[in-house]
Structure formats: C-alpha cells, structure tokens
Motif scaffolding. Structure first.
Motif, PDB file in Angstrom:
ATOM      1  N   HIS A   1      -0.146   0.172   0.545  1.00 44.87           N
ATOM      2  CA  HIS A   1      -0.389   1.608   0.423  1.00 44.87           C
ATOM      3  C   HIS A   1      -1.488   1.746  -0.610  1.00 44.87           C
ATOM      4  O   HIS A   1      -1.801   0.780  -1.318  1.00 44.87           O
ATOM      5  CB  HIS A   1       0.878   2.372  -0.010  1.00 44.87           C
TER       6      HIS A   1
ATOM      7  N   SER B   1       7.512  -0.062  -1.766  1.00 40.74           N
ATOM      8  CA  SER B   1       6.856  -1.306  -1.380  1.00 40.74           C
ATOM      9  C   SER B   1       7.743  -2.301  -0.613  1.00 40.74           C
ATOM     10  O   SER B   1       7.262  -2.924   0.325  1.00 40.74           O
ATOM     11  CB  SER B   1       6.246  -1.978  -2.601  1.00 40.74           C
TER      12      SER B   1
ATOM     13  N   ASP C   1       0.438  -2.551  -8.654  1.00 39.13           N
ATOM     14  CA  ASP C   1       1.261  -1.356  -8.419  1.00 39.13           C
ATOM     15  C   ASP C   1       2.021  -0.977  -9.684  1.00 39.13           C
ATOM     16  O   ASP C   1       2.091   0.201 -10.060  1.00 39.13           O
ATOM     17  CB  ASP C   1       2.240  -1.617  -7.273  1.00 39.13           C
TER      18      ASP C   1
ATOM     19  N   HIS D   1       2.047   7.069  -4.588  1.00 31.01           N
ATOM     20  CA  HIS D   1       1.319   6.253  -3.606  1.00 31.01           C
ATOM     21  C   HIS D   1       0.409   7.153  -2.777  1.00 31.01           C
ATOM     22  O   HIS D   1       0.612   8.355  -2.711  1.00 31.01           O
ATOM     23  CB  HIS D   1       2.311   5.541  -2.671  1.00 31.01           C
TER      24      HIS D   1
ATOM     25  N   TYR E   1      11.153   4.431  -9.618  1.00 31.92           N
ATOM     26  CA  TYR E   1      11.508   4.045  -8.260  1.00 31.92           C
ATOM     27  C   TYR E   1      12.969   4.347  -7.926  1.00 31.92           C
ATOM     28  O   TYR E   1      13.311   4.637  -6.796  1.00 31.92           O
ATOM     29  CB  TYR E   1      11.272   2.549  -8.050  1.00 31.92           C
TER      30      TYR E   1
ATOM     31  N   HIS F   1       1.622   2.541 -11.699  1.00 31.73           N
ATOM     32  CA  HIS F   1       2.705   3.496 -11.993  1.00 31.73           C
ATOM     33  C   HIS F   1       2.797   3.772 -13.490  1.00 31.73           C
ATOM     34  O   HIS F   1       3.118   4.880 -13.901  1.00 31.73           O
ATOM     35  CB  HIS F   1       4.047   2.955 -11.492  1.00 31.73           C
TER      36      HIS F   1
END
Ligand SMILES: [Zn+2]
Length: 434
Positions: free
Chosen positions: A316, A85, A255, A331, A432, A259
């Motif tokens: 996204h 992101s 987001d 994503h 991430y 996740h």
C-alpha cells in the motif's frame, strides 16, 4: 533444497499444469517460455511514489532510481477500504482475498489474543512453486510464525521479538538446522551507536540529548531499524546457503517509521502541530530512512546477476495522519510496483496493476500459470512482444486451482505470552490495534 515434496498426486497435478501452460507443445505455435525461472522479490512496506518521486528528482535513492530505469514500473492499487499489512501481504503471496486465505488481522479471530499462525487457508507462492520443485527463501514476511516446512527456508516475522529469552523461541526458522545462524543475525536495538543513528537525524545532532528528550520516538527508531538490519543480516547469510528460485526479502521498517514519524514530514493542516524542536529533529527522518532502504535494496540486488528477474513492490502507499485518526487510515490506495525481466521493457511505465494481480505476475516470472480461482491477471503493462505472447499463453492455460497445496495447520507451538504482549504493545503504539 529440492525434492522435499512428499505428495506424489500434487506433483503430478503440477506437471500436468505446467504441460498445459505451454512448457510442452500443444499446437499453439512455438512455445514461449520465461527466460529464467528464478525471481528476486523485495517488499518495501508502505512505499509510495508520492514520497519516492520527489526524492529521486532530488538525486536521492540512486539504487531505486537505477532499478526503475531497468524496469517496467507503475502503481499498485491496494484494497479499499484500506487494510492492514498482514492481510495485504497474505493476499499478495496467495493471489486470493482474506475470505479465502483467512489472514484478516494481526490476531486470531477466535480469541483476538494469539497471533495468526503461518498455516494460512490458501497456499502461498512458496507452496505453489515448491510443488513444482522450485525453492524459496522467504525472510521476515508477516504472519509466518511458527515457521513451517516449505521447499526452502522460512525466517518468521518473530525474529526481532523475545530477545531477552535465554533460549530463543522455537520455530523461528524452518529448517531448524539454520536456527542458530539466523538467531545470530539479530540486531539488539541497544547495540546501535550514536554514530549509526545520527544518519537519520539532522547533521551534527546530539543523539544522547534527543534520546533524553524524546525517549519514545528514539526507542521506535532503534527498534524498527534493528529489526530491518537483522533481516538484512539474515538475507546476507541465506544468499550463500543456496541460489533459491524465489528469494523474497521484506522490510517492515518503512511502514513502522511512517506511522511513527510521518506527521513531522507533512506540512498538512490535518497533521498534529509539532513543536519546532521536534520538527527540526524528526522532520526528515522518514526520508532519511528511505535513504537507508535504498542502500539495503542496492546491496540485495548486488548479490544476484544483473539479469536476474526482480520485482520491488509495496503493499500500500502512505498518506500520513488524517483527521479520522491513525493506523490503517494513514495508508494510501497506491503502492509501488517495478518489474525487471526479459519479458518487460526497461524504462517503461504502466498506469496500474491491482493487488491481486501480483501473485499471477510472480507465477508468470517463475514459469508457472496462475490458477482459475485467482481473481487477478498477469500484469500486461510494459511487456515486450515476446512477453505478450508468453503471458497470453499462460492466461489461456490457467490451472484450475492450487488450493490443494494449502498447508496443513501445525500444532500451536512456541506460544510465549511475553512475546505476544511485546508484539501487541508495538502494534498498539502504531495505532494498529486497541
Ligand atoms: Zn501500516
């Protein structure tokens, strides 16, 4: 909030740019100008029509549905291979790719440890319009710590972190005069009550029992929502500080929630099998989070006149866990984009725009041309006849470049190792970083 610009050459450059773009007369017929030079942007990280459409069909998300009916809407194609992101939002805000703006990951390439600062290598939309005398409030956007001087207010993405410090981090906000008011907007995750949290859980859920059984999941819910609530408080406060030309509100929570919880939502053989009790508790939590996002979006929209040009977008879409793992692979290629303006037909849909088309489109809504060194184009889908003429004119009269408006690198201040570790821990838990 106006007139902070010190660089006269930049200002005259911009005036010439605007004249070229048709704010004056150049013999191309009557000038067509944007009906307004103000814009509201609401960024919803990871929003995907594949989640929103079925919810809207069920009668959920009434404010997003109503906004869509007032807008031209379609899909926004993000970068492939799928990216993180910070890189995507920096590309949205600058109109150029990471090889130009330099925001490639959460952490500085030089040491892979300290977070990327806010002085990107390319100017952001707030730098471009700031040079034209227009003001911005940008709230919670990725990679904006330490908050740096702009024509307006920058509330950095570090606001939720370091709450246990006796003195707040330096430069959470620009200008510093707003720091105390912004810090007072923060929401402590532990202050959220069971009666508040239960809205994300099945009716009648025993929140205390779930916190005991699933401490990590419930902690995530508390932290992600508290951060979004804090930024909503900040926005609620800033709307009364000035009528900013660009009001840029951003929610990261969708987001983060996706996740953490999408594997409960998808009945997908590729998803990890979940315990039936966990499924019962968290199976609808992502959708319930979007119910809250819908309320937040409705509130933000309500602060502005009904004819204020506005964009709601994501960086996204979201697919959910894949056999290849977690993190950015979750994503999806298609984000969302909705634009409401006098230049666009209400209720129209278009097939797609590209991520790098977003910044030129924002500029056009704010009355400025894109630059010749921006790869994207102004969105042409869903335009009215007058809108088509206006966009054609701006495209014909692009300025060569806005690059000279890029910020100067500020001093590394406020680097707090404890805060850095707090952020890395959260990013790690989402897959991430390693
Ligand atoms: Zn993500």
């Amino acid at each position: 909030m106006r007139g902070k610009l010190s660089s006269i050459p930049v200002l005259s450059f911009l005036v010439v740019a605007m004249l070229l773009a048709g704010c004056g007369r150049d013999g191309d017929g009557p000038a067509v100008t944007a009906a307004s030079s103000k814009l509201l942007v609401i960024g919803i990280d990871a929003a995907d029509w594949s989640l929103l459409d079925p919810m809207i069909a069920e009668g959920r998300l009434p404010r997003l549905a109503a906004f869509r009916a007032q807008s031209s809407s379609g899909r926004m194609r993000t970068f492939v291979p799928l990216e993180k992101s910070p890189l995507l939002w920096a590309s949205i805000c600058t109109g150029v790719g990471p090889e130009v703006h330099g925001v490639a990951s959460f952490l500085k390439e030089s040491d892979r440890k300290s977070p990327v600062g806010s002085a990107w290598y390319a100017p952001a939309i707030w730098d471009m319009i700031g040079a034209a005398g227009q003001s911005t409030a940008v709230i919670g956007m990725w990679t904006t710590y330490p908050a740096r001087p702009i024509n307006g207010v920058m509330v950095s993405d570090y606001l939720p972190y370091g709450r246990e410090r006796s003195v707040p981090l330096a430069r959470l906000v620009y200008p510093d005069s707003l720091s105390a008011r912004v810090v007072a907007c923060r929401v402590d995750p532990d202050s959220l009550q069971a009666r508040d949290l239960v809205r994300f859980l099945p009716p009648g859920a025993d929140v205390a029992a779930l916190e005991a059984a699933y401490p990590r999941e419930m902690r995530n819910l508390r932290e992600f929502w508290a951060a979004d609530l804090g930024y909503l408080n900040v926005a609620r406060m800033l709307k009364d500080v000035a009528d900013f030309d660009l009001f840029f509100f951003y929610l990261r929570g969708p987001d983060m929630m996706s996740h953490s919880f999408y594997h409960y939502l998808k009945d997908d053989p590729a998803s990890p099998r979940n315990d039936p009790q966990e499924l019962a508790a968290f199976g609808d939590i992502v959708r319930r989070y979007y119910d809250w996002v819908d309320e937040a979006v409705g509130e933000v929209l309500s602060w502005f006149p009904a004819d204020r040009p506005a964009v709601i977008l994501s960086d996204h879409g979201f697919h959910g866990p894949r056999p290849s793992g977690r993190g950015t692979v979750e994503h999806s290629e298609w984000g969302i984009f909705m634009v409401r303006s006098p230049l666009h037909q209400a209720g129209q849909s278009f097939d797609r725009l590209e991520l790098l088309d977003v910044c030129p489109t924002f500029l056009s809504l704010l009355g400025l041309p894109p630059a010749g060194d921006m790869p994207g184009v102004i969105l042409t889908g869903g335009l009215t006849e007058a809108g088509r003429r206006y966009v054609k004119r701006l495209e014909k009269h692009r300025v060569p470049s806005y690059m000279e408006l890029r910020p100067v690198e500020g001093a590394d201040v406020g680097d707090d190792p404890a805060v850095g570790e707090e952020i890395r821990k959260q990013l790690r838990s989402l897959g991430y970083i390693n």
